[in-house]
Design an enzyme around this catalytic site. Structure first.
Site, short mmCIF file in Angstrom:
data_model
loop_
_atom_site.label_atom_id
_atom_site.label_comp_id
_atom_site.label_asym_id
_atom_site.label_seq_id
_atom_site.Cartn_x
_atom_site.Cartn_y
_atom_site.Cartn_z
N GLU A 67 -9.58 3.57 -18.18
CA GLU A 67 -10.71 4.18 -17.29
C GLU A 67 -12.22 3.70 -17.69
O GLU A 67 -12.96 3.39 -16.88
CB GLU A 67 -10.48 5.56 -17.08
CG GLU A 67 -11.42 6.30 -16.29
CD GLU A 67 -11.22 5.67 -14.78
OE1 GLU A 67 -10.14 5.98 -14.22
OE2 GLU A 67 -12.16 5.27 -14.34
N PHE A 115 -15.01 2.29 -35.08
CA PHE A 115 -15.50 3.45 -35.20
C PHE A 115 -16.98 3.33 -34.83
O PHE A 115 -17.96 3.79 -35.59
CB PHE A 115 -15.24 4.19 -36.52
CG PHE A 115 -15.49 5.63 -36.53
CD1 PHE A 115 -14.74 6.67 -35.72
CD2 PHE A 115 -16.70 6.47 -37.41
CE1 PHE A 115 -14.82 8.03 -35.72
CE2 PHE A 115 -16.75 7.72 -37.11
CZ PHE A 115 -16.16 8.67 -36.47
N ASP A 124 -20.85 -9.07 -18.67
CA ASP A 124 -20.44 -7.67 -18.59
C ASP A 124 -20.05 -7.38 -17.24
O ASP A 124 -18.84 -6.81 -16.88
CB ASP A 124 -21.16 -6.99 -19.34
CG ASP A 124 -20.91 -5.27 -19.27
OD1 ASP A 124 -19.85 -5.08 -20.23
OD2 ASP A 124 -21.31 -4.57 -18.65
N VAL A 174 -14.72 0.22 -16.98
CA VAL A 174 -15.73 0.20 -15.92
C VAL A 174 -16.16 1.41 -15.67
O VAL A 174 -15.94 2.49 -15.55
CB VAL A 174 -15.02 -0.21 -14.52
CG1 VAL A 174 -15.98 -0.37 -13.38
CG2 VAL A 174 -14.59 -1.41 -14.67
N LYS A 225 -16.20 -6.46 -15.35
CA LYS A 225 -15.92 -5.49 -14.40
C LYS A 225 -15.65 -5.56 -13.01
O LYS A 225 -14.88 -5.02 -12.37
CB LYS A 225 -17.17 -4.32 -14.58
CG LYS A 225 -17.55 -3.73 -15.81
CD LYS A 225 -18.70 -3.03 -16.08
CE LYS A 225 -18.92 -2.61 -17.46
NZ LYS A 225 -20.34 -2.45 -17.81
N1 HSE Z 1 -23.00 -2.73 -21.93
C1 HSE Z 1 -22.43 -1.88 -20.91
C2 HSE Z 1 -23.39 -1.78 -19.94
C3 HSE Z 1 -21.70 -0.73 -21.79
O1 HSE Z 1 -24.53 -1.76 -20.40
O2 HSE Z 1 -23.08 -1.25 -18.94
C4 HSE Z 1 -20.70 -0.09 -20.54
O3 HSE Z 1 -19.68 -1.05 -20.29
#
Ligand code: HSE
Length: 345
Positions: A152, A11, A223, A155, A227
């Protein structure tokens, strides 16, 4: 009216954004779609756990967390259940897996997925870990158990990049996907371009809810690499792993690099890319210096942009929010509506 009982595992920013949407738009969704999305359980490592088979009021959840930082003061028939007990023993039809992202092991999210699927529950998530590391395995398990998984928001948050690829462009022969897929680094680079210091820009990105719990994942390009793996595996049918992405983040860029680019009317952007070549699929995440006139150079702040290069349509570009509380919370609504279309309407 079809009711979907939901268990939120986590949460934080996303769970709260999603609850805010249900608080403000839930009645509208009932009218427009004949679907009632009812939270019956929340389990969060820090804020506590509640389970009421009849439903929990999203407005009360939000108000209580905003004022006390915890869910403990809310009364409910069952309290203190951990994530796995909540997943296995609550009456949820759908588990929203919103725990923190771990791109090395995918845990605890992968275990949460398995527990939900094995007890006949659908799973929706915005968590990149399980999707980048184990999507095929989890999707096969879901098929075996007659449930679905919705990913979804992993990405571009609620900007529908994955469904754009899997549903609309799947027959157009996607040969390359590239773009800005990390909001935090794009926000930092935009702020630095406007004169801010790196540390201040990063702190602001954290305060706005863009950054990961550990922002190293953003600034070192993990990150974005996650993706790229997700896009390649879901849209190009590959089996890429994180280690297959040639990755470089933005931490090597100096104020001087940014100043020099600016002098030449150019901007630095962190670009994720996956391309089919005669030698196989090539994937990378790297900072690129682009002329200001380049479409991607004009995408600023936490906004993301992806260009799909296809044989039949040429380039198709999607621009939209890539991070943030409501934008990511909305991705869960998209997954729920997709489930409703196949199972409920
Ligand atoms: N930390 C990621 C970003 C969050 O800044 O894009 C969304 O995936």
């Amino acid at each position: 009216m079809k009711t979907y009982r939901l268990a939120l595992i986590g949460f934080g920013t996303v769970g709260q954004g999603f609850s805010q949407i249900l608080r403000d738009f839930g009645a509208q969704y009932e009218k427009d779609f004949g679907a009632c999305f009812r939270i019956t359980a929340v389990s969060d490592l820090q804020k506590g756990s509640l389970y009421d088979p009849q439903g929990l009021d999203p407005a009360l959840l939000l108000r209580t967390v905003e004022t006390t930082g915890s869910l403990e003061s809310i009364s409910a028939p069952h309290k203190g259940w951990d994530a796995l007990k909540t997943i296995r023993e609550s009456n949820a039809d759908v588990v929203a897996e919103l725990s923190f992202t771990d791109l090395k092991t995918g845990e605890p999210a992968i275990s949460h997925f398995k527990a939900a699927i094995q007890t006949g529950k659908h799973v929706i998530t915005t968590n990149k870990g399980p999707v980048a590391l184990a999507y095929q395995e989890l999707n096969s398990l879901a098929c075996q158990h007659g449930v679905t998984i919705g990913v979804e928001g992993s990405v571009m948050s609620g900007t529908p990049s994955l469904r754009m690829g899997t549903e609309m462009l799947s027959a157009a022969d996607i040969t390359c996907i590239q773009g800005i897929v990390n909001g935090t680094t794009n926000y930092i680079l935009s702020q630095m371009d406007a004169g801010a210091a790196y540390a201040d820009a990063l702190a602001e990105a954290q305060a706005r809810g863009y950054a990961e719990a550990d922002p190293t994942g953003d600034v070192e390009g993990f990150d974005a690499a996650g993706k790229v793996v997700i896009l390649a595996n879901l849209l190009m049918g590959t089996r890429l792993r994180m280690a297959d992405v040639d990755r470089q983040g933005i931490t090597g860029l100096t104020v001087e690099d940014i100043r020099q680019a600016k002098q030449k009317n150019e901007r630095w952007k962190l670009i994720g890319r996956v391309e089919k070549t005669s030698a196989g699929v090539k994937a990378s995440v790297k900072p690129h210096r682009l002329p200001e006139s380049h479409p991607l150079a004009q995408v600023g702040g936490a906004t993301n942009a992806i260009t799909f290069t296809t044989t039949l349509l040429g380039d198709v570009t999607l621009i939209g929010p890539g991070a943030g509380r409501l934008a990511t919370g909305y991705a869960l609504v998209e997954d729920l509506l997709a489930l409703h279309r196949i199972s409920g309407e």
